[in-house]
Design an enzyme around this catalytic site. Structure first.
Site, PDB file in Angstrom:
ATOM      1  N   CYS A  60      11.615  -3.075  18.460  1.00 43.33           N
ATOM      2  CA  CYS A  60      11.867  -2.102  19.524  1.00 43.33           C
ATOM      3  C   CYS A  60      13.369  -1.824  19.663  1.00 43.33           C
ATOM      4  CB  CYS A  60      11.237  -2.582  20.830  1.00 43.33           C
ATOM      5  SG  CYS A  60      10.845  -1.236  21.973  1.00 43.33           S
ATOM      6  N   HIS A  64       5.310  -3.843  19.406  1.00 47.93           N
ATOM      7  CA  HIS A  64       5.429  -5.267  19.749  1.00 47.93           C
ATOM      8  C   HIS A  64       4.324  -6.060  19.050  1.00 47.93           C
ATOM      9  CE1 HIS A  64       8.587  -5.040  22.824  1.00 47.93           C
ATOM     10  NE2 HIS A  64       8.107  -3.831  23.045  1.00 47.93           N
ATOM     11  N   GLU A 109       3.983  -9.237  18.950  1.00 41.65           N
ATOM     12  CA  GLU A 109       3.739 -10.526  19.593  1.00 41.65           C
ATOM     13  C   GLU A 109       2.616 -10.492  20.620  1.00 41.65           C
ATOM     14  OE1 GLU A 109       7.020  -8.455  21.955  1.00 41.65           O
ATOM     15  OE2 GLU A 109       6.412  -8.654  19.863  1.00 41.65           O
TER      16      GLU A 109
END
Length: 509
Positions: free
Chosen positions: A79, A167, A169
């Site tokens: 990001c 993202h 994660e």
């Protein structure tokens, strides 16, 4: 010394989650402010640049020397980290007319690369960004996109530097963990040797060297963190560890006795002190939540110090500090020399001239549980819900009396037991009962009652930072309410809290 991945943090709310995902791959990972660079001799295998609430176009946007990092390590920008790399090397970042928040479908472009190797051509990912990469540097190639943005992931040609706009994660990115695995194993060549067993072996050896022949004291709370810390220390130094377990009168029902039995069975040397009346006296008439906390902390320190002074030649105070406590004390604006102190010990180390030892300061909460399991801690203990340090004091709204504590302990015990009997307990991050400062009219046996009300709370969460209320089955709610009202004298009404965090908090005070 373990190989490690370093996350350079620009202030993203997801940074801790990135580290946890890397560690789930058995690779050691640390979080540092973005201006921290690896020390000579550190076995760093790769760098991850986190997201940020900032825009790379802000005047005071966080920045760093990317050239020196890229010369030494593989780099993955996530990001903000990806946008920063794109801008610094001649690309263009700006507000996009197609901003993406939430789920999106990532489409690979067919460019061969190691980061997306083995991933599906089309995969759901999680986006959270206001800026987009509008143009890439000439040295980059697009490796994935979405329907809304042309650059979902990119690669600096001829290098081990990658950037992604999503993202990986979060669990909403379906193959995010596989992408991180490609980075740490295939690109960074990590061995994957970070395991609970290796942590125990290395920590015990380190503690033996650090503590030498000295005596150590540890304040036990009955929770997982302090218990696992105690087991590690006991494994390292045996009976040179003395644990002090203080009953502040605000524990769960029968917990003071039951926890002592558990600790005895684990072989720990425990000094148990029932100071409940002392805490009640000090808390008499106090309703303000912050004042309650301060009183409980002060009295705990006084009692702990009195017991510690009865011991000879104590040199160390052990604490159950875990990794989130450490990294939360370090601002992304720059390194801090201050590590967060455990809420119970206050100024004890300075007053008693004790050194601090923190066996768990490298672990996240879920890793503490894995280590506890490896050390032989019972599953029922490992899976216990978090319990606030001030205990039931912050679950009794208003002033605290022995009678209110008794009523709340009884109601809470019934609530938690029904959750366990129904197989719901392990689906919930934290559950508890709150004593409300109101009375309400009821009818029992054709007689009017005017008694207390309690609220029951149950939330799901990954780490306690955010939480959703648990969708309790209606029949379970009915059983909980009926059983508490029928069995606990003084309660005639039960309500269920359906607030999420944010905007509410998990505890009421």
């Amino acid at each position: 010394m373990h190989q490690k991945i370093l996350i350079l943090d620009f202030g993203s709310q997801y940074t801790q989650l990135i580290a946890r995902r890397i560690r789930e791959l058995h690779v050691y990972c640390e979080i540092h402010p973005y201006n921290h660079f690896p020390e000579p001799g550190e076995d760093v295998k790769g760098i991850i640049l986190s997201g940020s609430p900032c825009s790379v176009n802000d005047i005071d946007a966080p920045d760093l020397d990317l050239d020196s990092l890229r010369l030494r390590f593989p780099v993955l920008g996530i990001c903000y980290g990806a946008q920063l790399m794109a801008k610094k090397y001649g690309g263009k970042v700006g507000r996009s007319s197609h901003r993406e928040y939430g789920r999106a479908m990532l489409l690979q472009t067919g460019v061969s690369n190691r980061l997306t190797e083995g991933l599906d051509y089309e995969s759901q990912v999680w986006m959270s960004h206001g800026d987009s990469i509008l143009e890439l540097p000439e040295t980059c190639e697009i490796i994935a996109k979405t329907d809304s943005i042309p650059v979902g992931a990119f690669h600096f040609k001829g290098s081990q530097t990658y950037g992604i706009q999503f993202h990986p994660e979060v669990t909403h990115s379906i193959q995010g963990k596989e992408l991180l695995k490609n980075f740490v194993y295939d690109i960074c060549a990590c061995a994957g040797d970070w395991t609970p067993n290796s942590f125990i072996t290395e920590t015990v050896a380190s503690l033996q060297q650090q503590l030498g022949p000295d005596q150590v004291i540890l304040g036990l709370s009955g929770g997982v963190d302090s218990t696992v810390a105690g087991l590690l220390l006991h494994k390292a130094i045996g009976d040179r560890l003395t644990c002090i377990f203080i009953n502040n009168g605000l524990l769960r029902k029968d917990e003071f006795t039951e926890v002592q039995k558990n600790y005895t069975r684990l072989g720990l040397r425990v000094v148990a002190v029932d100071a409940s009346q002392r805490f009640y006296n000090e808390l008499n008439g106090v309703s303000d939540p912050e004042q309650k906390r301060k009183i409980i902390g002060r009295v705990f320190i006084e009692v702990f110090e009195e017991e510690a002074l009865k011991l000879n030649d104590v040199r160390w105070l052990a604490q159950g500090t875990i990794y989130p406590d450490v990294i939360e004390s370090v601002s992304v604006k720059g390194p801090s020399a201050t590590i967060k102190s455990h809420h119970n010990v206050g100024g004890l180390p300075e007053k008693m001239h004790l050194k601090i030892v923190e066996p768990l300061k490298a672990l996240f909460k879920d890793e503490v549980r894995l280590v506890g399991r490896e050390l032989g801690l019972e599953e029922s203990f490992i899976g216990r819900h978090p319990f606030p340090g001030p205990g039931l004091a912050i679950r009794i709204l208003g002033d605290i009396t022995e009678e209110k504590v008794r009523i709340l302990q009884e109601a809470d015990s019934i609530y938690l037991q029904i959750l366990k009997d129904r197989g719901l307990y392990d689906q919930i991050w934290q559950a508890g009962t709150i004593f409300l400062p109101v009375r309400s009219v009821g009818v029992m046996g054709d007689e009017r009652t005017y008694e207390h009300a309690v609220a029951i709370r149950a939330v799901t969460s990954l780490d306690g930072m955010t939480a959703d209320w648990f969708p309790m089955p209606y029949d379970a709610l009915a059983e909980i309410s009926n059983t508490i009202i029928n069995r606990v004298k003084g309660i005639n009404r039960v309500v269920y809290d359906i607030s999420s965090k944010p905007p509410a908090t998990i505890e009421w005070e």
